[in-house]
Design a protein around this motif. Structure first.
Motif, PDB file in Angstrom:
ATOM      1  N   PHE A 111       0.862  -1.392   0.126  1.00  0.00           N
ATOM      2  CA  PHE A 111       0.063  -0.112  -0.039  1.00  0.00           C
ATOM      3  C   PHE A 111       0.864   1.151   0.031  1.00  0.00           C
ATOM      4  O   PHE A 111       2.032   1.191   0.337  1.00  0.00           O
ATOM      5  N   LYS A 112       0.239   2.333  -0.318  1.00  0.00           N
ATOM      6  CA  LYS A 112       0.916   3.717  -0.429  1.00  0.00           C
ATOM      7  C   LYS A 112       0.040   4.687   0.436  1.00  0.00           C
ATOM      8  O   LYS A 112      -1.131   4.568   0.248  1.00  0.00           O
ATOM      9  N   VAL A 113       0.705   5.494   1.148  1.00  0.00           N
ATOM     10  CA  VAL A 113      -0.153   6.393   2.063  1.00  0.00           C
ATOM     11  C   VAL A 113       0.188   7.780   1.454  1.00  0.00           C
ATOM     12  O   VAL A 113       1.353   8.216   1.248  1.00  0.00           O
ATOM     13  N   ILE A 114      -0.993   8.380   1.355  1.00  0.00           N
ATOM     14  CA  ILE A 114      -1.027   9.886   0.962  1.00  0.00           C
ATOM     15  C   ILE A 114      -1.621  10.532   2.350  1.00  0.00           C
ATOM     16  O   ILE A 114      -2.532  10.516   2.465  1.00  0.00           O
ATOM     17  N   VAL A 115      -0.970  11.477   2.862  1.00  0.00           N
ATOM     18  CA  VAL A 115      -1.441  12.538   3.824  1.00  0.00           C
ATOM     19  C   VAL A 115      -1.789  13.842   3.332  1.00  0.00           C
ATOM     20  O   VAL A 115      -0.889  14.427   2.652  1.00  0.00           O
ATOM     21  N   LEU A 130      -5.271   8.510  -8.245  1.00  0.00           N
ATOM     22  CA  LEU A 130      -5.740   8.290  -9.446  1.00  0.00           C
ATOM     23  C   LEU A 130      -4.772   8.508 -10.374  1.00  0.00           C
ATOM     24  O   LEU A 130      -4.679   7.706 -11.693  1.00  0.00           O
ATOM     25  N   GLN A 131      -4.198   9.786 -10.487  1.00  0.00           N
ATOM     26  CA  GLN A 131      -3.238  10.073 -11.403  1.00  0.00           C
ATOM     27  C   GLN A 131      -2.055   9.183 -11.433  1.00  0.00           C
ATOM     28  O   GLN A 131      -1.218   9.148 -12.293  1.00  0.00           O
ATOM     29  N   HIS A 132      -1.697   8.492 -10.290  1.00  0.00           N
ATOM     30  CA  HIS A 132      -0.676   7.706 -10.176  1.00  0.00           C
ATOM     31  C   HIS A 132      -0.991   6.131 -10.397  1.00  0.00           C
ATOM     32  O   HIS A 132      -0.211   5.458  -9.857  1.00  0.00           O
ATOM     33  N   GLY A 133      -2.178   6.011 -10.769  1.00  0.00           N
ATOM     34  CA  GLY A 133      -2.431   4.765 -11.289  1.00  0.00           C
ATOM     35  C   GLY A 133      -3.306   3.758 -10.231  1.00  0.00           C
ATOM     36  O   GLY A 133      -3.295   2.469 -10.473  1.00  0.00           O
ATOM     37  N   ALA A 134      -3.642   4.338  -9.065  1.00  0.00           N
ATOM     38  CA  ALA A 134      -4.299   3.486  -8.158  1.00  0.00           C
ATOM     39  C   ALA A 134      -5.564   2.910  -8.589  1.00  0.00           C
ATOM     40  O   ALA A 134      -6.357   3.190  -9.187  1.00  0.00           O
ATOM     41  N   GLU A 135      -5.571   1.557  -8.387  1.00  0.00           N
ATOM     42  CA  GLU A 135      -6.825   0.827  -8.727  1.00  0.00           C
ATOM     43  C   GLU A 135      -7.822   0.678  -7.536  1.00  0.00           C
ATOM     44  O   GLU A 135      -8.944   0.224  -7.872  1.00  0.00           O
ATOM     45  N   VAL A 186     -24.369  -4.163   3.771  1.00  0.00           N
ATOM     46  CA  VAL A 186     -25.043  -2.863   4.414  1.00  0.00           C
ATOM     47  C   VAL A 186     -25.445  -1.948   3.155  1.00  0.00           C
ATOM     48  O   VAL A 186     -25.470  -2.027   2.152  1.00  0.00           O
ATOM     49  N   SER A 187     -26.128  -0.879   3.721  1.00  0.00           N
ATOM     50  CA  SER A 187     -26.606   0.292   2.783  1.00  0.00           C
ATOM     51  C   SER A 187     -26.009   1.603   2.750  1.00  0.00           C
ATOM     52  O   SER A 187     -25.992   2.396   2.159  1.00  0.00           O
ATOM     53  N   GLN A 188     -24.913   1.762   3.803  1.00  0.00           N
ATOM     54  CA  GLN A 188     -24.350   3.186   3.905  1.00  0.00           C
ATOM     55  C   GLN A 188     -22.915   2.821   4.783  1.00  0.00           C
ATOM     56  O   GLN A 188     -22.967   1.922   5.693  1.00  0.00           O
ATOM     57  N   LEU A 189     -21.906   3.374   4.647  1.00  0.00           N
ATOM     58  CA  LEU A 189     -20.688   3.231   5.315  1.00  0.00           C
ATOM     59  C   LEU A 189     -19.930   4.650   5.602  1.00  0.00           C
ATOM     60  O   LEU A 189     -20.091   5.603   4.715  1.00  0.00           O
ATOM     61  N   PRO A 190     -19.127   4.855   6.552  1.00  0.00           N
ATOM     62  CA  PRO A 190     -18.381   6.011   6.926  1.00  0.00           C
ATOM     63  C   PRO A 190     -17.007   6.129   6.150  1.00  0.00           C
ATOM     64  O   PRO A 190     -16.857   4.942   5.716  1.00  0.00           O
ATOM     65  N   GLY A 191     -16.527   7.060   6.309  1.00  0.00           N
ATOM     66  CA  GLY A 191     -15.203   7.008   5.512  1.00  0.00           C
ATOM     67  C   GLY A 191     -13.933   6.540   6.135  1.00  0.00           C
ATOM     68  O   GLY A 191     -12.814   6.733   5.570  1.00  0.00           O
ATOM     69  N   ARG A 192     -14.286   5.977   7.443  1.00  0.00           N
ATOM     70  CA  ARG A 192     -13.359   5.597   8.337  1.00  0.00           C
ATOM     71  C   ARG A 192     -12.943   4.138   7.692  1.00  0.00           C
ATOM     72  O   ARG A 192     -13.348   3.195   7.854  1.00  0.00           O
ATOM     73  N   GLY A 193     -11.581   4.015   7.138  1.00  0.00           N
ATOM     74  CA  GLY A 193     -11.206   2.722   6.497  1.00  0.00           C
ATOM     75  C   GLY A 193     -12.082   2.122   5.261  1.00  0.00           C
ATOM     76  O   GLY A 193     -12.383   1.066   5.067  1.00  0.00           O
ATOM     77  N   LEU A 194     -12.529   3.313   4.394  1.00  0.00           N
ATOM     78  CA  LEU A 194     -13.466   2.988   3.398  1.00  0.00           C
ATOM     79  C   LEU A 194     -12.516   2.601   2.025  1.00  0.00           C
ATOM     80  O   LEU A 194     -11.933   3.568   1.523  1.00  0.00           O
ATOM     81  N   LEU A 195     -12.571   1.465   1.628  1.00  0.00           N
ATOM     82  CA  LEU A 195     -11.849   0.808   0.409  1.00  0.00           C
ATOM     83  C   LEU A 195     -12.929   0.912  -0.851  1.00  0.00           C
ATOM     84  O   LEU A 195     -13.854   0.459  -0.883  1.00  0.00           O
ATOM     85  N   VAL A 196     -12.428   1.760  -1.787  1.00  0.00           N
ATOM     86  CA  VAL A 196     -13.079   1.914  -2.994  1.00  0.00           C
ATOM     87  C   VAL A 196     -12.463   1.614  -4.241  1.00  0.00           C
ATOM     88  O   VAL A 196     -11.391   2.130  -4.469  1.00  0.00           O
ATOM     89  N   PRO A 197     -12.897   0.942  -5.264  1.00  0.00           N
ATOM     90  CA  PRO A 197     -12.354   0.545  -6.391  1.00  0.00           C
ATOM     91  C   PRO A 197     -12.221   1.736  -7.343  1.00  0.00           C
ATOM     92  O   PRO A 197     -13.317   2.593  -7.296  1.00  0.00           O
ATOM     93  N   ARG A 198     -11.412   1.924  -8.102  1.00  0.00           N
ATOM     94  CA  ARG A 198     -11.209   2.920  -9.131  1.00  0.00           C
ATOM     95  C   ARG A 198     -12.503   2.936 -10.163  1.00  0.00           C
ATOM     96  O   ARG A 198     -12.856   4.071 -10.287  1.00  0.00           O
ATOM     97  N   ALA A 199     -13.212   1.911 -10.386  1.00  0.00           N
ATOM     98  CA  ALA A 199     -14.260   1.815 -11.175  1.00  0.00           C
ATOM     99  C   ALA A 199     -15.154   2.789 -10.506  1.00  0.00           C
ATOM    100  O   ALA A 199     -16.213   3.161 -11.474  1.00  0.00           O
ATOM    101  N   VAL A 200     -15.465   2.724  -9.480  1.00  0.00           N
ATOM    102  CA  VAL A 200     -16.425   3.439  -8.675  1.00  0.00           C
ATOM    103  C   VAL A 200     -16.313   5.087  -9.037  1.00  0.00           C
ATOM    104  O   VAL A 200     -17.239   5.773  -9.498  1.00  0.00           O
ATOM    105  N   PHE A 201     -15.071   5.439  -8.739  1.00  0.00           N
ATOM    106  CA  PHE A 201     -14.883   6.798  -9.042  1.00  0.00           C
ATOM    107  C   PHE A 201     -15.026   7.384 -10.509  1.00  0.00           C
ATOM    108  O   PHE A 201     -15.684   8.104 -10.996  1.00  0.00           O
TER     109      PHE A 201
END
Length: 279
Positions: free
Chosen positions: A30-34, A77-82, A157-172
């Motif tokens: 993984f790569k971290v962006i702050v 996304l610009q750096h190719g994240a999936e 589930v039907s909704q999730l918070p942003g704490r530890g939310l994993l999103v595939p590139r396809a969603v964006f």
């Protein structure tokens, strides 16, 4: 590879402990962006000296949570994240957090995954996803419904918070970034997951991926602990107010089915106004 986006503003001690927990992961793919939105407590210096492996982006103090996250997402996304994960700095990841994320990511590659939140003080499960009923204006907390032996694996589930939310590139690529114009600080994560659900993406809470959180440190929790006219106003109208009526109204109009909007709004307004007073 997963890119992890962490928005921060001051509280460098939390940021440090969060990043140290990520250094201890059994899977380091993984790569971290702050995204440091104008911290004044030495956060930038600490990151540069102690965490050279972290990519740091800077805001001017006016981004708030959603725009900070979007800045990090664009960079990833610009750096190719999936896959991109949003993570708050006031939490720590269990050593197998990333490993458990990859495990279920492989099983559900197009789904959005949330994490099981554990109370850092008690080490007990505290939050495991929600199922919302717009018709009755009720939220079911899945963790409360699952017996101990079933608090493993993934659960719809039907909704999730942003704490530890994993999103595939396809969603964006399909629905875009989080809605920073309508939801600059709170609710953007819930709105985003509802939008994704309407567009055919499944939502799961991953009970094998554990995050240790500090619920008492939230600004809204502290606001409630010290009640005053000013704090009551902030609760309902401030950009960081947990009961912000503007955000709630916009979320309802955007996500609630039309027949249920009047009751959902009336009930929600009452809960936010009287809930602050009574709790």
């Amino acid at each position: 590879m997963i890119y992890i986006v962490i928005p921060v503003f001051n509280r460098k001690h939390f940021t440090k402990e969060c990043l140290l927990s990520l250094r201890k992961q059994t899977n380091t793919s993984f790569k971290v962006i702050v995204v440091d939105d104008g911290s004044t407590d030495g956060t930038a210096d600490m990151l540069a000296k102690e965490f050279p492996e972290v990519d740091v982006l800077f805001g001017d103090g006016g981004l708030f949570w959603t725009a900070s996250v979007n800045m990090g997402i664009k960079y990833a996304l610009q750096h190719g994240a999936e896959y991109i994960m949003t993570l708050n700095n006031d939490l720590e990841a269990a050593p197998d957090f990333i490993e458990s994320t990859y495990k279920w990511m492989a099983q559900k590659p197009n789904a959005i995954l949330g994490a099981l939140e554990m109370d850092a003080a008690t080490r007990e499960p505290a939050f495991g996803g929600e199922i919302i009923d717009f018709k009755l204006n009720k939220v079911r907390y899945l963790l409360q419904e699952l017996p101990k032996e079933k608090q493993v694996g993934i659960h719809l589930v039907s909704q999730l918070p942003g704490r530890g939310l994993l999103v595939p590139r396809a969603v964006f690529e399909k629905i875009g970034l989080l809605d920073q114009d309508n939801f600059p600080h709170y609710v953007a994560d819930y709105d985003f997951t509802h939008t994704a659900l309407r567009n055919g993406f499944e939502l799961y809470c991953n009970y094998d991926a554990k995050l240790y959180t500090y619920p008492e440190e939230s600004g809204e929790r502290k606001n409630r602990q010290s009640k005053s006219i000013k704090n009551f106003y902030n609760h309902l109208f401030d950009i960081k107010g947990g009961g912000n009526l503007r955000d709630f109204t916009r979320f309802t109009l955007k996500n609630c089915p039309s027949p249920y909007i009047p009751y959902y709004l009336a009930n929600g307004y009452a809960r936010r106004i009287f809930g602050y007073i009574l709790k």
